[in-house]
Motif scaffolding. Structure first.
Motif, mmCIF file in Angstrom:
data_model
loop_
_atom_site.group_PDB
_atom_site.id
_atom_site.type_symbol
_atom_site.label_atom_id
_atom_site.label_comp_id
_atom_site.label_asym_id
_atom_site.label_seq_id
_atom_site.Cartn_x
_atom_site.Cartn_y
_atom_site.Cartn_z
ATOM 1 N N SER A 1 -2.267 -2.454 -18.831
ATOM 2 C CA SER A 1 -2.998 -2.040 -17.632
ATOM 3 C C SER A 1 -2.234 -0.955 -16.888
ATOM 4 O O SER A 1 -1.006 -1.001 -16.780
ATOM 5 N N LYS A 2 -2.979 0.030 -16.353
ATOM 6 C CA LYS A 2 -2.359 1.145 -15.647
ATOM 7 C C LYS A 2 -3.266 1.598 -14.511
ATOM 8 O O LYS A 2 -4.484 1.679 -14.650
ATOM 9 N N PHE A 3 -2.628 1.879 -13.362
ATOM 10 C CA PHE A 3 -3.340 2.506 -12.257
ATOM 11 C C PHE A 3 -3.516 3.997 -12.521
ATOM 12 O O PHE A 3 -2.716 4.622 -13.234
ATOM 13 N N LYS A 4 -4.565 4.579 -11.887
ATOM 14 C CA LYS A 4 -4.777 6.019 -11.924
ATOM 15 C C LYS A 4 -5.158 6.491 -10.525
ATOM 16 O O LYS A 4 -6.049 5.930 -9.896
ATOM 17 N N GLY A 5 -4.437 7.481 -10.037
ATOM 18 C CA GLY A 5 -4.794 8.088 -8.758
ATOM 19 C C GLY A 5 -4.646 7.169 -7.570
ATOM 20 O O GLY A 5 -5.373 7.309 -6.575
ATOM 21 N N PHE A 6 -3.664 6.249 -7.614
ATOM 22 C CA PHE A 6 -3.461 5.303 -6.527
ATOM 23 C C PHE A 6 -2.551 5.958 -5.483
ATOM 24 O O PHE A 6 -1.337 5.755 -5.468
ATOM 25 N N VAL A 7 -3.125 6.797 -4.620
ATOM 26 C CA VAL A 7 -2.389 7.532 -3.597
ATOM 27 C C VAL A 7 -2.935 7.164 -2.231
ATOM 28 O O VAL A 7 -4.140 7.284 -1.974
ATOM 29 N N VAL A 8 -2.039 6.691 -1.339
ATOM 30 C CA VAL A 8 -2.447 6.307 0.019
ATOM 31 C C VAL A 8 -1.411 6.806 1.008
ATOM 32 O O VAL A 8 -0.271 7.131 0.640
ATOM 33 N N GLY A 9 -1.803 6.845 2.271
ATOM 34 C CA GLY A 9 -0.864 7.218 3.319
ATOM 35 C C GLY A 9 0.038 6.056 3.689
ATOM 36 O O GLY A 9 -0.409 4.912 3.783
ATOM 37 N N ASN A 10 1.325 6.360 3.910
ATOM 38 C CA ASN A 10 2.275 5.335 4.311
ATOM 39 C C ASN A 10 3.334 5.975 5.199
ATOM 40 O O ASN A 10 3.433 7.196 5.282
ATOM 41 N N ILE A 11 4.128 5.139 5.843
ATOM 42 C CA ILE A 11 5.129 5.634 6.787
ATOM 43 C C ILE A 11 6.276 6.313 6.037
ATOM 44 O O ILE A 11 6.792 5.779 5.055
ATOM 45 N N SER A 12 6.688 7.464 6.494
ATOM 46 C CA SER A 12 7.750 8.227 5.850
ATOM 47 C C SER A 12 9.049 7.423 5.817
ATOM 48 O O SER A 12 9.457 6.855 6.842
ATOM 49 N N PRO A 13 9.731 7.380 4.662
ATOM 50 C CA PRO A 13 11.024 6.686 4.606
ATOM 51 C C PRO A 13 12.137 7.464 5.298
ATOM 52 O O PRO A 13 13.239 6.942 5.451
ATOM 53 N N VAL A 14 11.843 8.696 5.721
ATOM 54 C CA VAL A 14 12.864 9.533 6.352
ATOM 55 C C VAL A 14 12.893 9.319 7.865
ATOM 56 O O VAL A 14 13.929 8.977 8.445
ATOM 57 N N ASP A 15 11.738 9.514 8.539
ATOM 58 C CA ASP A 15 11.745 9.388 9.999
ATOM 59 C C ASP A 15 11.136 8.074 10.500
ATOM 60 O O ASP A 15 11.236 7.749 11.684
ATOM 61 N N GLY A 16 10.470 7.324 9.617
ATOM 62 C CA GLY A 16 9.948 6.020 10.013
ATOM 63 C C GLY A 16 8.710 6.065 10.878
ATOM 64 O O GLY A 16 8.251 5.019 11.364
ATOM 65 N N THR A 17 8.135 7.242 11.101
ATOM 66 C CA THR A 17 6.954 7.348 11.967
ATOM 67 C C THR A 17 5.841 8.174 11.324
ATOM 68 O O THR A 17 4.671 7.826 11.432
ATOM 69 N N THR A 18 6.173 9.269 10.664
ATOM 70 C CA THR A 18 5.174 10.148 10.065
ATOM 71 C C THR A 18 4.497 9.467 8.877
ATOM 72 O O THR A 18 5.149 8.786 8.085
#
Length: 758
Positions: free
Chosen positions: A601-618
């Motif tokens: 099994s494999k995902f395709k195109g699983f792209v979502v918005g999430n909090i930046s690991p750099v600044d923690g807010t963006t």
């Protein structure tokens, strides 16, 4: 992580769906031409199934199905639906403690582990013809079961939406219309004991009444390090009665069942938080950085409990009018739940909730079946489903006071109310269009109307949604019998899981925006062989599923705390697999069985918005396509043996089985990161290793002595489960860098059952 996404979005979590019950006879039946000549002689192993809303033998049903009858269940000393582990290829089942009698199920890698009443399953559970609309209330006791059928692959034509993975169809025994019954008592490790009774009475002809009462309780297999006592205890009651009216020669029967299930249990979490997660900064050092094997069985959480009460009424009526048979099934179910839970799983009071929820469903199905002409049969009908749900949750967040009731600590609890109304028309047809060939086809049109509102008691409405979702789900298959011992088949079917609204949304816009339905197109080919005068049976199937518009919880910006959790359509997945099973009877009394399940099994195109690991807010794009699908082990299999030996007093039955379940993940989560960590896309290189259940080798065994006592039969069963004492997670969840928690599978246990049939 804001209040809604922390206190509400992680209330439910994935739970491991474990594979087992290897000693049960696995006998998948796919297509067979009903008009083709049959092998000479009578097949004493024939099982009647109702998977296609008809009474058919297992061998003539063109559906990927496994049937387990009462004898197989009893010989294995099975307890509930969770003991179906290993009974069918690519089937995972487990109980989870965030909901009463909750079973999370996965078939062929398709699952959705969320017990919120507004979120719907991908594998349907049907009890006496009634579809259960939520994951709670599905762990039915095995004592009074006539047969269980596991249907693999989408079952949208006859069973409707939310069955894209498959269906577990459960039939309980009907009243016998004669005096008789069965009494049983069990005692096992962890001070677990059960008493069960079923009694039948009737006039022997047209009227029968069956009553039952089941009780089981346990101290639990965890040990609380703070109190020194057992943790995870439970107390369950199930009682009811069925009245059968079947006038002789009328062609009519009516079966009315009234029942109630009550459950109380300790809600237990094991702490698997690690250094770097926020909660570890407040917890004693020995309660963080724990392993996901032996450490799971020691808990630190504050006392928490669940109380569940669920009455239900089912009325089934059948009328055989000659050319057509008419069936009506009416179902009503209600549940009231109150549950507390210590989500931080530590001795420090960081995150504790109190939940009250109510659920009601009502359904009506009307079917017509018969033969349109010779070689052409049909089932057509309509279905109506209505459900209502409300939830109130009080949260004590960083309260540092176990004695403070969350209902006092939280003056602004969250409240969610939902409603679903569904209509469907369906048809399923078989046409023997040529010698040894049969075409099976059908379809279902479904219309769902959904409403959901999300509010806080004091600050008022967050948002609400109201939407309609429609889908036609077709199915077509063909089977060919070149001879009496060989069957070849091919099929295509489409499954549909309804869209809806996000109960954890934190803004009016996200609360009012629906997520779309998800669909699965499943292609399957296979063969079935009956060899050596049916002493050897071999089945193999290959399938490919295209999973579109996956529904997943995602974190996006918005709301009073800056971020929120909503359900979104996040891409697609491809699932390929091979399933095989073999059953051999080399000599009288001996049965050998084996199953194999392989998944890719494999995902395709699983792209979502999430909090930046750099600044923690963006919020930046995260690509989760390298995550594994949850509850989808690449390999699973079982081997088992059963031997029945006659004795001077009755018979002895020995069972032994070994189930291997490959490693699998339980949550879409963050493993190592690469890519552009500042602006994205951030590449998620797999799942967090803590939510990965390691490979399991589970061995079970039982020995039963049946004693003939005149017209009565007594029995004694000695049993052991998980003989090798494998220790693994049954559920694991990480929460956005804040904390992580898990629960465990049952360790090695053993016990004895005594009973009598009369």
């Amino acid at each position: 992580m804001g209040r809604i996404s922390v206190a509400k979005s992680f209330i439910t979590r994935p739970v491991t769906l474990a594979l087992g019950a290897a000693a049960l006879w696995v006998h998948p039946a796919l297509a067979q031409d009903e008009t083709a000549p049959q092998a000479s002689g009578t097949d004493s192993n024939a099982i009647i199934v109702t998977a296609r809303r008809r009474d058919e033998t297992l061998q003539t049903t063109p559906v990927a199905i496994t049937a387990i009858n009462a004898g197989m269940i009893e010989n294995k000393a099975s307890v509930n639906i969770g003991d179906l582990q290993g009974a069918a290829p690519n089937l995972l089942i487990t109980q989870q403690n965030s909901g009463a009698q909750a079973a999370n199920l996965s078939i062929r890698g398709l699952t959705y582990a969320d017990i919120e009443k507004s979120q719907e399953p991908t594998v349907g559970v049907v009890i006496d013809g009634v579809f259960i609309g939520t994951n709670t209330g599905q762990l039915l006791d095995f004592f009074d079961i006539e047969q269980i059928e596991v249907l693999r692959g989408p079952q949208g034509t006859l069973f409707g939406r939310n069955t894209i993975g498959g269906v577990i169809n459960i039939r309980r025994t009907r009243p016998t219309k004669e005096f008789g019954g069965k009494l049983e008592g069990t005692y096992s490790k962890f001070n677990s004991w059960a008493t069960r009774a079923v009694v039948n009475v009737g006039d022997g002809e047209s009227l029968g009444l069956k009553g039952w009462y089941f009780h089981n309780q346990s101290d639990g297999f965890y040990r609380n390090a703070i109190t020194g006592k057992r943790d995870g205890g439970s107390n369950n009651e199930n009682f009811g009665a069925s009245l059968l009216f079947e006038p002789t020669g009328s062609g009519f029967d009516a079966l009315l069942t009234v029942e109630k299930l009550s459950q109380k249990f300790d809600v237990v979490n094991s702490n698997i938080a690690r250094t770097g997660e926020v909660f570890c900064n407040f917890e004693p050092a020995n309660q963080c950085n724990r392993n996901t094997t032996d450490d799971l069985y020691t808990t630190f959480n504050s006392p928490a409990s669940s109380s569940y009460s669920a009455p239900a009424v089912t009325l089934e009526m059948n009328y055989d009018a000659g050319p057509v048979k008419i069936t009506s099934i009416t179902g009503w179910r209600k549940s009231d739940e109150t549950q507390t839970q210590d989500f931080d799983a530590s001795s420090v009071d960081l995150y504790y909730v109190y939940r009250e929820q109510n659920y009601r469903q009502w359904s009506q199905e009307l079917r017509f079946s018969g033969d349109l002409f010779e070689g052409f049969d049909y089932v057509v009908g309509g279905f109506y489903f209505n459900s209502k749900y409300d939830l109130t949750q009080w949260t004590r967040l960083f309260g540092f006071n176990d004695a403070l009731d969350p209902r006092v600590a939280d003056t602004n609890p969250q409240m969610v109310m939902g409603k679903t109304e569904s209509y469907a028309l369906f048809g399923d047809f078989n046409w023997a269009f040529a010698d040894r060939w049969r075409l099976s086809f059908g379809g279902r049109f479904t219309r769902d109307q959904k409403e959901l509102s999300n509010r806080f008691a004091t600050t008022g409405l967050v948002g609400q949604g109201d939407g309609t979702f429609k889908k036609f789900t077709p199915k077509v298959g063909v089977d060919f019998r070149p001879d009496n011992n060989t069957m070849l088949y091919a099929s295509w079917s489409r499954g549909y899981r309804s869209g809806g609204f996000s109960p954890r949304a934190a803004t009016a816009a996200t609360a009012g925006t629906p997520y779309d339905p998800e669909t699965v197109d499943s292609y399957e080919i296979g063969a079935k062989l009956d060899l050596l005068d049916r002493k050897l049976q071999f089945n193999i199937a290959a399938f490919a599923s295209k999973y579109k518009d996956l529904q997943q919880n995602t974190t996006i910006p918005g709301g009073p705390t800056g971020n929120q959790t909503i359900t979104s359509n996040v891409g697609s997945a491809n699932i390929k697999g091979i399933e095989a099973d073999i059953t051999a009877r080399p000599m009288d009394g001996l049965k050998l069985s084996a199953t194999v399940g392989i998944l890719d099994s494999k995902f395709k195109g699983f792209v979502v918005g999430n909090i930046s690991p750099v600044d923690g807010t963006t919020i930046v794009p995260f690509d989760y396509s390298r995550n594994n699908l949850i509850y989808a082990p690449k390999f699973s299999g079982s081997v088992s043996a059963e031997y029945i030996a006659p004795t001077s007093f009755g018979e002895m039955i020995a069972n032994v089985g070994l189930r291997h379940i490959g490693a699998y993940d339980q949550q879409i989560s963050l493993g190592t990161l690469s890519g552009n960590l500042t602006t994205g896309p951030v590449i998620v290189n797999g799942n967090d290793p803590r939510v990965r259940t390691k490979a399991q080798n589970l061995m079970d065994a039982s020995l039963t002595a049946n004693f003939t006592l005149g017209e009565k039969e007594a029995y004694l069963t000695l049993f052991t489960r998980n003989l090798l004492d494998q220790r693994r997670t049954s559920a694991a969840f990480t929460v956005a860098g804040l904390w992580s928690f898990a629960s465990a599978i049952e360790p090695r246990t053993y016990g004895a059952t005594v009973g009598i049939r009369f």
